[in-house]
Design a protein around this motif. Sequence first.
Motif, PDB file in Angstrom:
ATOM      1  N   ARG A 100       0.834  -1.210   0.000  1.00 48.36           N
ATOM      2  CA  ARG A 100       0.000   0.000   0.000  1.00 48.36           C
ATOM      3  C   ARG A 100       0.862   1.251   0.000  1.00 48.36           C
ATOM      4  O   ARG A 100       0.603   2.208  -0.735  1.00 48.36           O
ATOM      5  CB  ARG A 100      -0.916   0.010   1.225  1.00 48.36           C
ATOM      6  N   ASP A 101       1.876   1.259   0.850  1.00 47.55           N
ATOM      7  CA  ASP A 101       2.751   2.432   0.937  1.00 47.55           C
ATOM      8  C   ASP A 101       3.443   2.691  -0.394  1.00 47.55           C
ATOM      9  O   ASP A 101       3.553   3.838  -0.843  1.00 47.55           O
ATOM     10  CB  ASP A 101       3.786   2.241   2.042  1.00 47.55           C
ATOM     11  N   GLY A 102       3.925   1.632  -1.028  1.00 50.56           N
ATOM     12  CA  GLY A 102       4.602   1.797  -2.300  1.00 50.56           C
ATOM     13  C   GLY A 102       3.660   2.259  -3.398  1.00 50.56           C
ATOM     14  O   GLY A 102       3.998   3.152  -4.194  1.00 50.56           O
ATOM     15  N   ILE A 103       2.472   1.683  -3.446  1.00 48.81           N
ATOM     16  CA  ILE A 103       1.504   2.033  -4.482  1.00 48.81           C
ATOM     17  C   ILE A 103       0.987   3.447  -4.289  1.00 48.81           C
ATOM     18  O   ILE A 103       0.735   4.174  -5.267  1.00 48.81           O
ATOM     19  CB  ILE A 103       0.362   0.996  -4.489  1.00 48.81           C
ATOM     20  N   ARG A 104       0.853   3.869  -3.048  1.00 50.72           N
ATOM     21  CA  ARG A 104       0.390   5.234  -2.776  1.00 50.72           C
ATOM     22  C   ARG A 104       1.335   6.262  -3.401  1.00 50.72           C
ATOM     23  O   ARG A 104       0.903   7.342  -3.819  1.00 50.72           O
ATOM     24  CB  ARG A 104       0.277   5.448  -1.273  1.00 50.72           C
ATOM     25  N   ALA A 105       2.625   5.898  -3.495  1.00 50.30           N
ATOM     26  CA  ALA A 105       3.596   6.821  -4.084  1.00 50.30           C
ATOM     27  C   ALA A 105       3.376   7.006  -5.587  1.00 50.30           C
ATOM     28  O   ALA A 105       3.846   7.993  -6.167  1.00 50.30           O
ATOM     29  CB  ALA A 105       5.010   6.310  -3.840  1.00 50.30           C
ATOM     30  N   LEU A 106       2.674   6.069  -6.220  1.00 50.65           N
ATOM     31  CA  LEU A 106       2.372   6.219  -7.639  1.00 50.65           C
ATOM     32  C   LEU A 106       1.502   7.436  -7.905  1.00 50.65           C
ATOM     33  O   LEU A 106       1.698   8.163  -8.883  1.00 50.65           O
ATOM     34  CB  LEU A 106       1.641   4.975  -8.162  1.00 50.65           C
ATOM     35  N   GLY A 128      -2.251   4.683 -14.408  1.00 52.75           N
ATOM     36  CA  GLY A 128      -1.971   5.726 -15.376  1.00 52.75           C
ATOM     37  C   GLY A 128      -0.616   6.366 -15.225  1.00 52.75           C
ATOM     38  O   GLY A 128      -0.414   7.529 -15.613  1.00 52.75           O
ATOM     39  N   VAL A 129       0.346   5.640 -14.697  1.00 51.18           N
ATOM     40  CA  VAL A 129       1.698   6.155 -14.469  1.00 51.18           C
ATOM     41  C   VAL A 129       2.655   5.424 -15.401  1.00 51.18           C
ATOM     42  O   VAL A 129       2.634   4.187 -15.475  1.00 51.18           O
ATOM     43  CB  VAL A 129       2.135   5.964 -13.004  1.00 51.18           C
ATOM     44  N   ASP A 130       3.507   6.189 -16.107  1.00 47.24           N
ATOM     45  CA  ASP A 130       4.458   5.550 -17.021  1.00 47.24           C
ATOM     46  C   ASP A 130       5.890   6.015 -16.807  1.00 47.24           C
ATOM     47  O   ASP A 130       6.741   5.829 -17.671  1.00 47.24           O
ATOM     48  CB  ASP A 130       4.045   5.777 -18.477  1.00 47.24           C
ATOM     49  N   ASP A 131       6.170   6.598 -15.652  1.00 52.99           N
ATOM     50  CA  ASP A 131       7.523   7.054 -15.326  1.00 52.99           C
ATOM     51  C   ASP A 131       8.364   5.842 -14.902  1.00 52.99           C
ATOM     52  O   ASP A 131       8.103   5.246 -13.848  1.00 52.99           O
ATOM     53  CB  ASP A 131       7.456   8.081 -14.194  1.00 52.99           C
ATOM     54  N   PRO A 132       9.364   5.432 -15.686  1.00 58.39           N
ATOM     55  CA  PRO A 132      10.156   4.230 -15.349  1.00 58.39           C
ATOM     56  C   PRO A 132      10.824   4.310 -13.979  1.00 58.39           C
ATOM     57  O   PRO A 132      10.934   3.296 -13.288  1.00 58.39           O
ATOM     58  CB  PRO A 132      11.198   4.177 -16.474  1.00 58.39           C
ATOM     59  N   ALA A 133      11.265   5.494 -13.587  1.00 52.48           N
ATOM     60  CA  ALA A 133      11.928   5.629 -12.282  1.00 52.48           C
ATOM     61  C   ALA A 133      10.948   5.371 -11.144  1.00 52.48           C
ATOM     62  O   ALA A 133      11.286   4.720 -10.144  1.00 52.48           O
ATOM     63  CB  ALA A 133      12.538   7.025 -12.144  1.00 52.48           C
ATOM     64  N   VAL A 134       9.744   5.863 -11.295  1.00 55.00           N
ATOM     65  CA  VAL A 134       8.722   5.639 -10.262  1.00 55.00           C
ATOM     66  C   VAL A 134       8.362   4.163 -10.202  1.00 55.00           C
ATOM     67  O   VAL A 134       8.241   3.577  -9.119  1.00 55.00           O
ATOM     68  CB  VAL A 134       7.470   6.488 -10.548  1.00 55.00           C
ATOM     69  N   VAL A 135       8.206   3.543 -11.366  1.00 58.41           N
ATOM     70  CA  VAL A 135       7.866   2.117 -11.411  1.00 58.41           C
ATOM     71  C   VAL A 135       8.962   1.282 -10.766  1.00 58.41           C
ATOM     72  O   VAL A 135       8.689   0.332 -10.019  1.00 58.41           O
ATOM     73  CB  VAL A 135       7.624   1.668 -12.862  1.00 58.41           C
TER      74      VAL A 135
END
Length: 230
Positions: free
Chosen positions: A25-31, A84-91
């Motif tokens: 949850r914590d990691g996904i919230r950062a998306l 809806g996120v496509d930033d490779p660094a965030v992923v």
Amino acid sequence: MPEPEIDALVFDVLGTLVDEPAGLRDGIRALDPSLDDPGIEKLVSLWQRHIDGEQRRIVEGRRPFVASDVLDREAARIVAEAAGVDDPAVVATVALSGRRLPPWPDTVAGLARLAERFPLIGLSNASRVALLGVNAHAGLRWHQALSAEDARSYKPDPAVYRLAVTVSGRPPERLLMVAAHAWDLRGAQSLGLRTANVARPVGDPPAPSDRFDLYATDLTDLAEQLALHG
């Protein structure tokens, strides 16, 4: 469990000792900080379905073995796309969420208490690298930590439980597998290990047909039951 003769305890890690959904949850919230709780839960479920499904395919021989790090990266991409996120660094950062998992409140003290009487062996589907991160983040105490990566398979493949039998140098019936997941304990039973179910909010609860040796509310309860038997 009548007159147990247990030489070592073997622990599942993800879900049993650490709260895996909380870390995800914590990691996904950062998306996307605007995600609401129901949205986050849907993405956590999407992540876990991918991991569970791909590990099952590997155990069944329908996919060549890959370590859990690969599956985590795949899950992170799937979840990011759904958000809806496509930033490779965030992923890439989200893919590491499975290593930053908080321990359950009784875990650290419970392991320390049990370690006074038994060798403790961690046995996880997490890769060697991921398991190191999980152990360090949660402060888990082991005498030996084993990854399913060494068997090039995943639980409940008997080959994974055999790792613990080999390392311990003891027959399976002298090992007690501790897990919150009934499917995990059934896998251990198939190789002859004794079994202890620990109740967790995220576990796979026992079915009416399951017959495990011990049922505990947490690690404190498990330690007390083992002390009574021993």
